[in-house]
Write a protein that holds these residues in place. Structure first.
Motif, PDB file in Angstrom:
ATOM      1  N   ASP A  12     -28.873 -26.372 -10.081  1.00 12.79           N
ATOM      2  CA  ASP A  12     -28.503 -26.792  -8.789  1.00 12.79           C
ATOM      3  C   ASP A  12     -27.961 -25.419  -7.725  1.00 12.79           C
ATOM      4  OD1 ASP A  12     -27.949 -27.762  -6.166  1.00 12.79           O
ATOM      5  OD2 ASP A  12     -27.315 -29.809  -6.912  1.00 12.79           O
ATOM      6  N   GLN A  13     -28.485 -25.135  -6.513  1.00 14.09           N
ATOM      7  CA  GLN A  13     -27.723 -23.946  -6.031  1.00 14.09           C
ATOM      8  C   GLN A  13     -27.404 -24.393  -4.788  1.00 14.09           C
ATOM      9  OE1 GLN A  13     -29.693 -20.147  -6.236  1.00 14.09           O
ATOM     10  NE2 GLN A  13     -31.527 -20.993  -7.615  1.00 14.09           N
ATOM     11  N   GLY A  14     -27.142 -25.760  -4.378  1.00 13.00           N
ATOM     12  CA  GLY A  14     -26.784 -26.096  -3.096  1.00 13.00           C
ATOM     13  C   GLY A  14     -25.035 -25.986  -2.856  1.00 13.00           C
ATOM     14  N   ARG A  15     -24.958 -25.777  -1.571  1.00 15.30           N
ATOM     15  CA  ARG A  15     -23.585 -25.709  -1.235  1.00 15.30           C
ATOM     16  C   ARG A  15     -22.546 -26.504  -1.861  1.00 15.30           C
ATOM     17  NH1 ARG A  15     -23.606 -23.756   5.183  1.00 15.30           N
ATOM     18  NH2 ARG A  15     -24.924 -21.707   4.599  1.00 15.30           N
ATOM     19  N   SER A  16     -22.696 -27.754  -1.837  1.00 13.82           N
ATOM     20  CA  SER A  16     -21.921 -28.826  -2.144  1.00 13.82           C
ATOM     21  C   SER A  16     -21.714 -28.822  -3.815  1.00 13.82           C
ATOM     22  CB  SER A  16     -22.455 -30.320  -2.084  1.00 13.82           C
ATOM     23  OG  SER A  16     -23.671 -30.470  -2.554  1.00 13.82           O
ATOM     24  N   TYR A  17     -22.944 -28.281  -4.575  1.00 13.37           N
ATOM     25  CA  TYR A  17     -22.645 -28.447  -5.964  1.00 13.37           C
ATOM     26  C   TYR A  17     -21.850 -26.971  -6.317  1.00 13.37           C
ATOM     27  CZ  TYR A  17     -24.085 -27.221 -10.702  1.00 13.37           C
ATOM     28  OH  TYR A  17     -24.049 -26.710 -12.237  1.00 13.37           O
ATOM     29  N   VAL A  18     -21.928 -25.870  -5.547  1.00  7.71           N
ATOM     30  CA  VAL A  18     -21.311 -24.754  -5.635  1.00  7.71           C
ATOM     31  C   VAL A  18     -19.921 -24.827  -5.553  1.00  7.71           C
ATOM     32  CG1 VAL A  18     -20.902 -22.331  -4.933  1.00  7.71           C
ATOM     33  CG2 VAL A  18     -23.309 -23.187  -5.384  1.00  7.71           C
ATOM     34  N   LYS A  19     -19.499 -25.603  -4.413  1.00 12.06           N
ATOM     35  CA  LYS A  19     -17.958 -25.813  -4.093  1.00 12.06           C
ATOM     36  C   LYS A  19     -17.489 -26.749  -5.059  1.00 12.06           C
ATOM     37  CE  LYS A  19     -15.420 -27.783  -0.182  1.00 12.06           C
ATOM     38  NZ  LYS A  19     -15.407 -28.427   1.199  1.00 12.06           N
ATOM     39  N   GLN A  20     -18.239 -27.538  -5.701  1.00 10.00           N
ATOM     40  CA  GLN A  20     -17.739 -28.509  -6.666  1.00 10.00           C
ATOM     41  C   GLN A  20     -17.532 -27.690  -8.010  1.00 10.00           C
ATOM     42  OE1 GLN A  20     -20.130 -31.615  -7.951  1.00 10.00           O
ATOM     43  NE2 GLN A  20     -18.446 -32.677  -9.330  1.00 10.00           N
ATOM     44  N   MET A  21     -18.367 -26.604  -7.965  1.00  9.43           N
ATOM     45  CA  MET A  21     -18.293 -25.867  -9.421  1.00  9.43           C
ATOM     46  C   MET A  21     -16.829 -24.940  -9.269  1.00  9.43           C
ATOM     47  SD  MET A  21     -21.295 -23.751 -10.877  1.00  9.43           S
ATOM     48  CE  MET A  21     -21.314 -22.848  -9.418  1.00  9.43           C
ATOM     49  N   ARG A  22     -16.594 -24.531  -8.242  1.00 11.19           N
ATOM     50  CA  ARG A  22     -15.249 -23.611  -8.121  1.00 11.19           C
ATOM     51  C   ARG A  22     -14.288 -24.310  -8.323  1.00 11.19           C
ATOM     52  NH1 ARG A  22     -18.157 -21.172  -2.800  1.00 11.19           N
ATOM     53  NH2 ARG A  22     -19.103 -19.104  -3.831  1.00 11.19           N
ATOM     54  N   LYS A  23     -14.086 -25.775  -7.648  1.00  8.68           N
ATOM     55  CA  LYS A  23     -13.125 -26.669  -8.034  1.00  8.68           C
ATOM     56  C   LYS A  23     -12.746 -26.882  -9.338  1.00  8.68           C
ATOM     57  CE  LYS A  23     -13.065 -29.072  -3.498  1.00  8.68           C
ATOM     58  NZ  LYS A  23     -13.202 -30.420  -2.681  1.00  8.68           N
ATOM     59  N   GLN A  24     -13.570 -26.834 -10.143  1.00  9.83           N
ATOM     60  CA  GLN A  24     -13.710 -26.947 -11.629  1.00  9.83           C
ATOM     61  C   GLN A  24     -13.359 -25.776 -12.293  1.00  9.83           C
ATOM     62  OE1 GLN A  24     -17.592 -28.628 -12.532  1.00  9.83           O
ATOM     63  NE2 GLN A  24     -17.023 -30.624 -11.894  1.00  9.83           N
ATOM     64  N   GLY A  25     -12.922 -24.652 -11.465  1.00  7.29           N
ATOM     65  CA  GLY A  25     -12.686 -23.409 -12.210  1.00  7.29           C
ATOM     66  C   GLY A  25     -13.851 -22.506 -12.850  1.00  7.29           C
ATOM     67  N   ARG A  26     -14.982 -22.620 -12.280  1.00  9.25           N
ATOM     68  CA  ARG A  26     -16.177 -21.956 -12.494  1.00  9.25           C
ATOM     69  C   ARG A  26     -16.559 -21.160 -11.298  1.00  9.25           C
ATOM     70  NH1 ARG A  26     -19.460 -27.246 -14.958  1.00  9.25           N
ATOM     71  NH2 ARG A  26     -18.323 -27.393 -16.922  1.00  9.25           N
ATOM     72  N   GLU A  35     -36.026  -6.175 -16.588  1.00 12.01           N
ATOM     73  CA  GLU A  35     -37.080  -6.579 -17.136  1.00 12.01           C
ATOM     74  C   GLU A  35     -36.913  -8.388 -17.091  1.00 12.01           C
ATOM     75  OE1 GLU A  35     -37.134  -4.939 -21.020  1.00 12.01           O
ATOM     76  OE2 GLU A  35     -37.781  -2.815 -20.153  1.00 12.01           O
ATOM     77  N   MET A  36     -36.167  -8.750 -16.216  1.00 13.60           N
ATOM     78  CA  MET A  36     -35.902 -10.226 -16.203  1.00 13.60           C
ATOM     79  C   MET A  36     -35.920 -10.669 -14.622  1.00 13.60           C
ATOM     80  SD  MET A  36     -31.765 -10.488 -17.026  1.00 13.60           S
ATOM     81  CE  MET A  36     -31.892 -12.364 -17.354  1.00 13.60           C
ATOM     82  N   ASN A  37     -36.257 -11.862 -14.481  1.00 12.60           N
ATOM     83  CA  ASN A  37     -36.129 -12.455 -13.290  1.00 12.60           C
ATOM     84  C   ASN A  37     -34.629 -12.721 -12.905  1.00 12.60           C
ATOM     85  OD1 ASN A  37     -39.098 -12.761 -12.902  1.00 12.60           O
ATOM     86  ND2 ASN A  37     -38.980 -14.567 -13.895  1.00 12.60           N
ATOM     87  N   ASN A  38     -34.383 -12.915 -11.557  1.00  8.65           N
ATOM     88  CA  ASN A  38     -33.063 -13.346 -11.222  1.00  8.65           C
ATOM     89  C   ASN A  38     -32.676 -14.714 -11.942  1.00  8.65           C
ATOM     90  OD1 ASN A  38     -33.192 -11.025  -9.959  1.00  8.65           O
ATOM     91  ND2 ASN A  38     -32.959 -12.062  -7.873  1.00  8.65           N
ATOM     92  N   GLN A  39     -31.560 -14.961 -12.340  1.00 13.22           N
ATOM     93  CA  GLN A  39     -31.017 -16.257 -13.220  1.00 13.22           C
ATOM     94  C   GLN A  39     -29.685 -16.636 -12.458  1.00 13.22           C
ATOM     95  OE1 GLN A  39     -31.628 -16.736 -17.252  1.00 13.22           O
ATOM     96  NE2 GLN A  39     -32.919 -14.871 -17.395  1.00 13.22           N
ATOM     97  N   PRO A  40     -29.661 -17.676 -11.952  1.00 16.61           N
ATOM     98  CA  PRO A  40     -28.468 -18.128 -11.205  1.00 16.61           C
ATOM     99  C   PRO A  40     -27.455 -18.841 -12.335  1.00 16.61           C
ATOM    100  CG  PRO A  40     -30.198 -19.677 -10.706  1.00 16.61           C
ATOM    101  CD  PRO A  40     -30.814 -18.361 -11.403  1.00 16.61           C
ATOM    102  N   VAL A  41     -26.157 -18.265 -12.518  1.00 13.59           N
ATOM    103  CA  VAL A  41     -25.556 -18.825 -13.579  1.00 13.59           C
ATOM    104  C   VAL A  41     -24.037 -19.262 -13.208  1.00 13.59           C
ATOM    105  CG1 VAL A  41     -26.805 -17.662 -15.420  1.00 13.59           C
ATOM    106  CG2 VAL A  41     -24.740 -16.493 -14.277  1.00 13.59           C
ATOM    107  N   PHE A  42     -23.283 -19.632 -13.920  1.00 13.34           N
ATOM    108  CA  PHE A  42     -21.843 -19.544 -13.568  1.00 13.34           C
ATOM    109  C   PHE A  42     -21.204 -19.301 -15.031  1.00 13.34           C
ATOM    110  CE2 PHE A  42     -22.759 -24.096 -15.156  1.00 13.34           C
ATOM    111  CZ  PHE A  42     -21.539 -24.160 -16.046  1.00 13.34           C
ATOM    112  N   VAL A  43     -19.836 -18.985 -14.657  1.00  9.41           N
ATOM    113  CA  VAL A  43     -18.967 -18.635 -15.679  1.00  9.41           C
ATOM    114  C   VAL A  43     -17.471 -19.111 -15.590  1.00  9.41           C
ATOM    115  CG1 VAL A  43     -18.266 -16.276 -14.421  1.00  9.41           C
ATOM    116  CG2 VAL A  43     -18.083 -16.396 -17.237  1.00  9.41           C
ATOM    117  N   ASP A  44     -16.764 -19.404 -16.646  1.00 16.84           N
ATOM    118  CA  ASP A  44     -15.457 -19.833 -16.628  1.00 16.84           C
ATOM    119  C   ASP A  44     -14.572 -18.938 -15.911  1.00 16.84           C
ATOM    120  OD1 ASP A  44     -13.372 -22.192 -17.603  1.00 16.84           O
ATOM    121  OD2 ASP A  44     -12.693 -20.165 -18.317  1.00 16.84           O
ATOM    122  N   ALA A  45     -13.896 -19.249 -14.946  1.00 17.40           N
ATOM    123  CA  ALA A  45     -13.081 -18.505 -14.152  1.00 17.40           C
ATOM    124  C   ALA A  45     -11.991 -17.787 -15.023  1.00 17.40           C
ATOM    125  CB  ALA A  45     -12.416 -18.968 -13.042  1.00 17.40           C
ATOM    126  N   ALA A  46     -11.402 -18.523 -15.824  1.00 18.89           N
ATOM    127  CA  ALA A  46     -10.271 -17.924 -16.763  1.00 18.89           C
ATOM    128  C   ALA A  46     -10.772 -16.934 -17.728  1.00 18.89           C
ATOM    129  CB  ALA A  46      -9.628 -19.065 -17.329  1.00 18.89           C
TER     130      ALA A  46
END
Length: 208
Positions: A12-26, A35-46
């Protein structure tokens, strides 16, 4: 090689999802490469900040996108303009045998002799663009300025690469210099003067 960095695919790349993800420390990010397609990901901030402190954000990282192994370098970090926390990361997937262009920070080491004598250190460049294999990317370009005297200049040509990488700059570009004390005083006195209208020979301001 540092420890594995775990990346997770984002469905999910929606703004609300991204905002929630940041609140969770991601941190939302994207991985892209030749040699690869763009891949949206997230990583643990810490976890990412720990890696950042270790490498300074430069160099080859071993990572996993879910269960797939990939080698990446940090291409760009976006920060919030007020809070300055990381809000997005660009990762470039690389081939260990393919050279990449990347900016590496310049660190000036030591206290210049010219500064001890009253001169002023001026650093004109704070990072250097280089081309190197991912495994040869240095965390920083360290330059010893201990013996730099007032009036001395360090240019790109002074950097010793030892064949590990190429520098994407003109050799004559100035990295740092020591401004003599008298010249520094003249510059400051010139900055303090306010521009005025030209005066006539009688000392009065001329009219246009």
């Amino acid at each position: 090689m540092i420890s594995l960095l775990q990346l997770h695919l984002r469905t999910d790349q929606g703004r609300s999802y991204v905002k929630q993800m940041r609140k969770q420390g991601r941190i939302p990010a994207i991985v892209y490469g030749r040699e690869m397609n763009n891949q949206p990901v997230f990583v643990d901030a810490a976890e990412f900040l720990k890696q950042l402190r270790t490498t300074g954000g430069i160099g080859l990282l071993d990572a996993k996108i879910n269960d797939d192994h990939v080698r990446i370098i940090v291409r760009d970090i976006q920060k919030h303009p007020i809070r300055h926390d990381i809000i997005h990361i660009d990762f470039l997937a690389v081939d260990a045998k393919t050279e990449v262009d990347i900016h590496v920070p310049i660190h000036l080491i030591g206290e210049a002799a010219g500064v001890k004598d009253g001169g002023v250190l001026q650093q004109a460049m704070h990072q250097l663009s280089i081309r190197a294999l991912p495994s040869n990317i240095p965390p920083s370009i360290d330059i010893d300025i201990t013996n730099l005297q007032a009036g001395d200049v360090i240019t790109v040509s002074h950097i010793q690469t030892n064949g590990a990488y190429e520098i994407n700059h003109d050799p004559t570009e100035v990295i740092a210099s020591i401004l003599p004390p008298k010249q520094e005083e003249e510059i400051h006195s010139g900055e303090e003067q306010e521009p005025g209208r030209p005066e006539s020979e009688e000392g009065r301001e001329t009219t246009p």
